[in-house]
Enzyme design. Structure first.
Site, PDB file in Angstrom:
ATOM      1  N   ASP A  53      23.385 -28.353 -51.729  1.00 38.74           N
ATOM      2  CA  ASP A  53      22.782 -29.433 -52.515  1.00 38.74           C
ATOM      3  C   ASP A  53      23.263 -29.349 -53.965  1.00 38.74           C
ATOM      4  O   ASP A  53      23.122 -28.311 -54.614  1.00 38.74           O
ATOM      5  CB  ASP A  53      21.255 -29.295 -52.459  1.00 38.74           C
ATOM      6  CG  ASP A  53      20.515 -30.518 -52.973  1.00 38.74           C
ATOM      7  OD1 ASP A  53      21.058 -31.218 -53.841  1.00 38.74           O
ATOM      8  OD2 ASP A  53      19.385 -30.748 -52.513  1.00 38.74           O
TER       9      ASP A  53
ATOM     10  N   SER B 155      13.001 -34.836 -52.774  1.00 44.96           N
ATOM     11  CA  SER B 155      13.517 -34.894 -54.136  1.00 44.96           C
ATOM     12  C   SER B 155      12.377 -35.133 -55.132  1.00 44.96           C
ATOM     13  O   SER B 155      11.439 -34.336 -55.201  1.00 44.96           O
ATOM     14  CB  SER B 155      14.605 -35.968 -54.205  1.00 44.96           C
ATOM     15  OG  SER B 155      15.414 -35.815 -55.342  1.00 44.96           O
TER      16      SER B 155
ATOM     17  N   HIS C 182      21.938 -32.955 -50.049  1.00 45.59           N
ATOM     18  CA  HIS C 182      20.626 -33.337 -50.581  1.00 45.59           C
ATOM     19  C   HIS C 182      19.796 -34.137 -49.579  1.00 45.59           C
ATOM     20  O   HIS C 182      18.634 -34.438 -49.857  1.00 45.59           O
ATOM     21  CB  HIS C 182      20.847 -34.177 -51.856  1.00 45.59           C
ATOM     22  CG  HIS C 182      19.629 -34.396 -52.683  1.00 45.59           C
ATOM     23  ND1 HIS C 182      18.907 -33.359 -53.252  1.00 45.59           N
ATOM     24  CD2 HIS C 182      18.992 -35.543 -53.075  1.00 45.59           C
ATOM     25  CE1 HIS C 182      17.897 -33.853 -53.948  1.00 45.59           C
ATOM     26  NE2 HIS C 182      17.915 -35.168 -53.842  1.00 45.59           N
TER      27      HIS C 182
END
EC number: 3.1.1.85
Length: 263
Positions: free
Chosen positions: A216, A90, A244
């Site tokens: 995601d 991320s 995610h």
């Protein structure tokens, strides 16, 4: 008084692999994949400034426009081993991009897990979240960290076929360490809002692996498909029915892709 160093947990033997977590998280979030990856690599799990066991590693500058905070980059450079592979999740993936550009002699390859060049929707970028949504989330975080983070974890597992299994594990892992410093959360939010790394991707010379969940809802899968067209040397592993957090949803596939690419 000297600056407090970042907390780094190192384990295993083999090529150096650095793991960088996402916003408001900590290095414990990698869960059981830590031990599995340590069978193949010398693993370095970093807690970013103000997060996890690096809570005292402040100050923390505001995010720079169109780039990750120079302070964050500099702090990670201090603990970066030579000739390493960096895997960022991320926001940690955006940091990996900046580190690859800044330290090309030290960073051999990068792995971007659930990463996007811009988390925010822009006039010419539709694969992001609304800025007002992110700002409202940040305000709720300041008011009630625990409740808001539980909602954030729910969002992270949304779209995954195993959300019912992964969500309790994420909650357990998150609260094993103290909440991030408020200053770190605010600085991280500024980075999330400001970062637009689209123009930098073509300058990455290192081999790059993208690992992304096709469902995601935080880092849109179309962003991964777009990034695949930008890097000079790139592979994309798109995991079906995945959210995610592919390293918790599909740890075997996640590890297999990394071992194949980075060994």
């Amino acid at each position: 008084m000297g600056q407090v160093s970042l907390y780094v947990e190192s384990l295993g033997e083999g090529p150096d692999l650095v793991l960088l977590h996402g916003w408001a998280m900590h290095s414990g979030m990698w869960g059981s994949t830590r031990r599995s990856l340590a069978q193949h690599f010398r693993l370095h799990l970093v807690d970013l400034p103000g997060h996890g066991f690096s809570r005292g590693a402040l100050p923390y500058k505001r995010g720079e426009k169109n780039g990750v905070s120079e302070d964050m980059v500099e702090r990670v450079v201090e603990v970066l081993p030579p000739d390493c592979v960096i895997c960022g999740w991320s926001l940690g993936g955006q940091l990996a991009i900046e580190l690859a550009l800044r330290e090309p002699a030290r960073v051999e390859k990068i792995i971007l897990t659930s990463t996007t060049p811009s988390f925010v929707k822009r006039e010419d970028w539709q694969w992001g979240m609304e800025e007002l949504t992110l700002k409202a989330f940040a305000e709720n975080l300041r008011r009630d960290f625990s409740t808001t983070m539980k909602r954030f974890l729910t969002l992270q597992v949304s779209g995954g076929g195993d959300a019912g299994k992964v969500l309790p594990e994420m909650r357990r892992l998150l609260f094993e360490r103290s909440a991030p410093e408020p200053e770190a959360l605010e600085a991280g939010l500024q980075i999330v809002l400001a970062n637009d790394l689209r123009g930098k991707l073509r300058n990455i010379v290192q081999p790059t692996l993208l690992i992304h969940g096709e469902n995601d809802v935080i880092a849109h899968p179309e962003a991964a498909a777009w990034m695949k067209q930008q890097f000079q040397d790139v592979e994309l592993a798109m995991l079906p029915n995945c959210s995610h957090v592919p390293f918790l949803s599909y740890p075997d596939k996640f590890i297999a892709n990394i071992v194949r690419f980075a060994r």
